[in-house]
Motif scaffolding. Structure first.
Motif, PDB file in Angstrom:
ATOM      1  N   GLY A  84       9.335   1.065 -10.140  1.00 21.10           N
ATOM      2  CA  GLY A  84       7.987   0.543 -10.001  1.00 21.10           C
ATOM      3  C   GLY A  84       7.513   0.335  -8.573  1.00 21.10           C
ATOM      4  O   GLY A  84       7.960   0.978  -7.631  1.00 21.10           O
ATOM      5  N   LEU A  85       6.585  -0.586  -8.469  1.00 23.20           N
ATOM      6  CA  LEU A  85       5.904  -0.860  -7.207  1.00 23.20           C
ATOM      7  C   LEU A  85       6.519  -2.091  -6.571  1.00 23.20           C
ATOM      8  O   LEU A  85       6.628  -3.133  -7.207  1.00 23.20           O
ATOM      9  N   MET A  86       6.923  -1.985  -5.324  1.00 20.17           N
ATOM     10  CA  MET A  86       7.490  -3.153  -4.659  1.00 20.17           C
ATOM     11  C   MET A  86       6.633  -3.568  -3.475  1.00 20.17           C
ATOM     12  O   MET A  86       5.888  -2.752  -2.913  1.00 20.17           O
ATOM     13  N   LEU A  87       6.725  -4.843  -3.166  1.00 16.51           N
ATOM     14  CA  LEU A  87       6.085  -5.362  -1.956  1.00 16.51           C
ATOM     15  C   LEU A  87       7.165  -5.527  -0.908  1.00 16.51           C
ATOM     16  O   LEU A  87       8.168  -6.214  -1.142  1.00 16.51           O
ATOM     17  N   TYR A  88       6.974  -4.886   0.208  1.00 14.71           N
ATOM     18  CA  TYR A  88       7.975  -4.943   1.268  1.00 14.71           C
ATOM     19  C   TYR A  88       7.405  -5.800   2.397  1.00 14.71           C
ATOM     20  O   TYR A  88       6.550  -5.349   3.153  1.00 14.71           O
ATOM     21  N   THR A  89       7.886  -7.046   2.432  1.00 17.15           N
ATOM     22  CA  THR A  89       7.309  -8.008   3.378  1.00 17.15           C
ATOM     23  C   THR A  89       7.953  -7.954   4.751  1.00 17.15           C
ATOM     24  O   THR A  89       7.471  -8.577   5.684  1.00 17.15           O
ATOM     25  N   VAL A 113       4.367  10.109   1.503  1.00 19.36           N
ATOM     26  CA  VAL A 113       2.959   9.847   1.842  1.00 19.36           C
ATOM     27  C   VAL A 113       2.870   8.450   2.429  1.00 19.36           C
ATOM     28  O   VAL A 113       3.373   7.486   1.832  1.00 19.36           O
ATOM     29  N   HIS A 114       2.240   8.334   3.581  1.00 18.45           N
ATOM     30  CA  HIS A 114       1.945   7.007   4.132  1.00 18.45           C
ATOM     31  C   HIS A 114       0.476   6.955   4.540  1.00 18.45           C
ATOM     32  O   HIS A 114      -0.032   7.862   5.205  1.00 18.45           O
ATOM     33  N   HIS A 115      -0.192   5.870   4.129  1.00 18.90           N
ATOM     34  CA  HIS A 115      -1.597   5.710   4.508  1.00 18.90           C
ATOM     35  C   HIS A 115      -2.005   4.247   4.292  1.00 18.90           C
ATOM     36  O   HIS A 115      -1.182   3.408   3.913  1.00 18.90           O
ATOM     37  N   HIS A 116      -3.286   3.989   4.558  1.00 20.67           N
ATOM     38  CA  HIS A 116      -3.840   2.638   4.445  1.00 20.67           C
ATOM     39  C   HIS A 116      -5.065   2.657   3.538  1.00 20.67           C
ATOM     40  O   HIS A 116      -6.164   2.315   3.974  1.00 20.67           O
ATOM     41  N   PRO A 117      -4.897   3.057   2.281  1.00 20.07           N
ATOM     42  CA  PRO A 117      -6.055   3.039   1.382  1.00 20.07           C
ATOM     43  C   PRO A 117      -6.547   1.599   1.182  1.00 20.07           C
ATOM     44  O   PRO A 117      -5.746   0.659   1.201  1.00 20.07           O
ATOM     45  N   ARG A 118      -7.840   1.469   0.990  1.00 23.95           N
ATOM     46  CA  ARG A 118      -8.487   0.144   1.039  1.00 23.95           C
ATOM     47  C   ARG A 118      -7.820  -0.906   0.145  1.00 23.95           C
ATOM     48  O   ARG A 118      -7.474  -1.997   0.599  1.00 23.95           O
ATOM     49  N   TRP A 119      -7.643  -0.600  -1.139  1.00 27.13           N
ATOM     50  CA  TRP A 119      -7.232  -1.657  -2.071  1.00 27.13           C
ATOM     51  C   TRP A 119      -5.738  -1.929  -2.004  1.00 27.13           C
ATOM     52  O   TRP A 119      -5.314  -3.078  -2.118  1.00 27.13           O
ATOM     53  N   VAL A 173       1.804  -8.240  -5.432  1.00 25.97           N
ATOM     54  CA  VAL A 173       1.833  -6.999  -6.218  1.00 25.97           C
ATOM     55  C   VAL A 173       0.815  -7.136  -7.345  1.00 25.97           C
ATOM     56  O   VAL A 173       0.898  -8.086  -8.134  1.00 25.97           O
ATOM     57  N   PRO A 174      -0.166  -6.252  -7.439  1.00 26.21           N
ATOM     58  CA  PRO A 174      -1.200  -6.421  -8.460  1.00 26.21           C
ATOM     59  C   PRO A 174      -0.644  -6.204  -9.867  1.00 26.21           C
ATOM     60  O   PRO A 174       0.191  -5.312 -10.070  1.00 26.21           O
ATOM     61  N   PRO A 175      -1.106  -6.995 -10.845  1.00 28.25           N
ATOM     62  CA  PRO A 175      -0.710  -6.750 -12.238  1.00 28.25           C
ATOM     63  C   PRO A 175      -1.224  -5.391 -12.707  1.00 28.25           C
ATOM     64  O   PRO A 175      -2.116  -4.802 -12.091  1.00 28.25           O
ATOM     65  N   ILE A 176      -0.656  -4.937 -13.813  1.00 27.49           N
ATOM     66  CA  ILE A 176      -1.090  -3.671 -14.424  1.00 27.49           C
ATOM     67  C   ILE A 176      -2.115  -4.000 -15.505  1.00 27.49           C
ATOM     68  O   ILE A 176      -1.824  -4.745 -16.438  1.00 27.49           O
ATOM     69  N   TYR A 177      -3.300  -3.441 -15.382  1.00 20.27           N
ATOM     70  CA  TYR A 177      -4.360  -3.777 -16.335  1.00 20.27           C
ATOM     71  C   TYR A 177      -4.788  -2.610 -17.212  1.00 20.27           C
ATOM     72  O   TYR A 177      -5.634  -2.786 -18.088  1.00 20.27           O
ATOM     73  N   VAL A 204      -1.202   3.986  -7.468  1.00 16.09           N
ATOM     74  CA  VAL A 204      -1.101   2.718  -6.737  1.00 16.09           C
ATOM     75  C   VAL A 204      -2.478   2.242  -6.275  1.00 16.09           C
ATOM     76  O   VAL A 204      -2.801   1.051  -6.382  1.00 16.09           O
ATOM     77  N   GLU A 205      -3.317   3.157  -5.800  1.00 17.85           N
ATOM     78  CA  GLU A 205      -4.630   2.730  -5.345  1.00 17.85           C
ATOM     79  C   GLU A 205      -5.519   2.340  -6.528  1.00 17.85           C
ATOM     80  O   GLU A 205      -6.264   1.355  -6.459  1.00 17.85           O
ATOM     81  N   HIS A 206      -5.414   3.066  -7.624  1.00 12.39           N
ATOM     82  CA  HIS A 206      -6.180   2.728  -8.830  1.00 12.39           C
ATOM     83  C   HIS A 206      -5.780   1.334  -9.336  1.00 12.39           C
ATOM     84  O   HIS A 206      -6.642   0.512  -9.670  1.00 12.39           O
ATOM     85  N   ARG A 207      -4.478   1.100  -9.406  1.00 17.88           N
ATOM     86  CA  ARG A 207      -3.994  -0.192  -9.905  1.00 17.88           C
ATOM     87  C   ARG A 207      -4.488  -1.341  -9.029  1.00 17.88           C
ATOM     88  O   ARG A 207      -4.907  -2.389  -9.526  1.00 17.88           O
ATOM     89  N   CYS A 208      -4.435  -1.129  -7.717  1.00 16.76           N
ATOM     90  CA  CYS A 208      -4.857  -2.179  -6.787  1.00 16.76           C
ATOM     91  C   CYS A 208      -6.368  -2.418  -6.877  1.00 16.76           C
ATOM     92  O   CYS A 208      -6.832  -3.559  -6.841  1.00 16.76           O
ATOM     93  N   ALA A 209      -7.144  -1.354  -7.011  1.00 15.18           N
ATOM     94  CA  ALA A 209      -8.602  -1.494  -7.084  1.00 15.18           C
ATOM     95  C   ALA A 209      -9.013  -2.183  -8.379  1.00 15.18           C
ATOM     96  O   ALA A 209      -9.862  -3.093  -8.379  1.00 15.18           O
ATOM     97  N   LEU A 210      -8.403  -1.767  -9.500  1.00 15.37           N
ATOM     98  CA  LEU A 210      -8.762  -2.371 -10.783  1.00 15.37           C
ATOM     99  C   LEU A 210      -8.391  -3.853 -10.803  1.00 15.37           C
ATOM    100  O   LEU A 210      -9.176  -4.700 -11.273  1.00 15.37           O
TER     101      LEU A 210
END
Ligand code: ZN
Length: 252
Positions: free
Chosen positions: A143-148, A113-119, A129-133, A197-203
């Motif tokens: 886990g989740l990685m940031l690919y710069t 899956v590739h897309h550009h969800p807002r958060w 990388v957003p913390p887990i809350y 991933v989108e939930h984690r980023c939004a929260l």
């Protein structure tokens, strides 16, 4: 690079084969996945693409030019491993090469899956990388990685292969200044990881907005992630039911 020694799984392990009294085809699964993820924030107009490898080795993929909220089963394209159209009445997305490289190099992966969800895109733009809350924020494992160093030119094979190799097995990556890439063994895991991933980023954005918070401890996050690593079939089925109720033509 892993060669394409196919890992053949039974069909019902990659796709949902039944939903109550309905039999679902792989194309119907893929159409539903588009609509379900649109509702989860994967709604950047006509951007983004999903691909799913079938037991025969061909790929089902997003038709170019449709929003994910309007994709029907009959719109889903079938392409070969070189991205050539085998079945369908719309164009193949140019950026499908990134998917072809993922399927070529990761025989354990069946859905991309590739897309550009807002958060997720906002955190990717911040190169953070957003913390887990909360309980739905962890993938566990790699886990989740940031690919710069995400390279554009996604229709270029060499670039696409380098991008996939750089993920080093991570199931989900924030692509800096771009969006998100999710790799999964089946549609159920692809759905859950995309939701997570989108939930984690939004929260995390909400938490920062109110002045910060306390992330979940690492060991707790790992334990939570192990529970979501197998996907969440009941969630997939519940969300799929809603899409069918709203617009049964998704299955046509
Ligand atoms: Zn993109």
């Amino acid at each position: 690079m892993t060669t394409t020694a196919e890992i053949i799984q039974p069909l019902d392990q990659m796709f949902l084969s039944h939903l109550h009294d309905m039999e679902l085809s792989p194309e119907q699964n893929v159409a539903l996945l588009h609509r379900m993820l649109w509702r989860e924030g994967y709604n950047d107009r006509i951007a983004g693409h999903i691909s799913a490898r079938t037991p025969s080795g061909s790929l089902l993929c997003t038709p170019y030019g449709l929003g994910w909220d309007e994709v029907r089963a009959s719109d889903v394209l079938t392409v070969d491993r070189g991205g050539r159209l085998l079945k369908g009445h719309r164009d193949v997305p140019i950026a499908i090469t990134l998917h072809l490289a993922a399927h070529e190099m990761r025989p354990d992966i069946h859905v991309v899956v590739h897309h550009h969800p807002r958060w997720a895109t906002a955190w990717a733009a911040a190169h953070r990388v957003p913390p887990i809350y909360d309980q739905l924020g962890s993938f566990g494992g790699a886990g989740l990685m940031l690919y710069t160093e995400f390279l554009g030119g996604v229709d270029d094979w060499d670039v696409a292969r380098r991008n996939i190799a750089a993920l080093e097995g991570a199931p989900v990556a924030l692509l800096a200044n771009h969006g998100v890439l999710v790799l999964a063994e089946d549609v159920v895991r692809a759905h859950l990881r995309s939701v997570v991933v989108e939930h984690r980023c939004a929260l995390a954005a909400d938490v920062e907005q109110i002045g910060g918070g306390q992330p979940v401890q690492d060991d707790v996050a790992r334990a939570m992630g192990s529970k979501t690593s197998d996907g969440w079939p009941l969630l997939f089925e519940a969300m799929a039911r809603r899409e069918i109720d709203r617009d049964p033509s998704v299955l046509e």
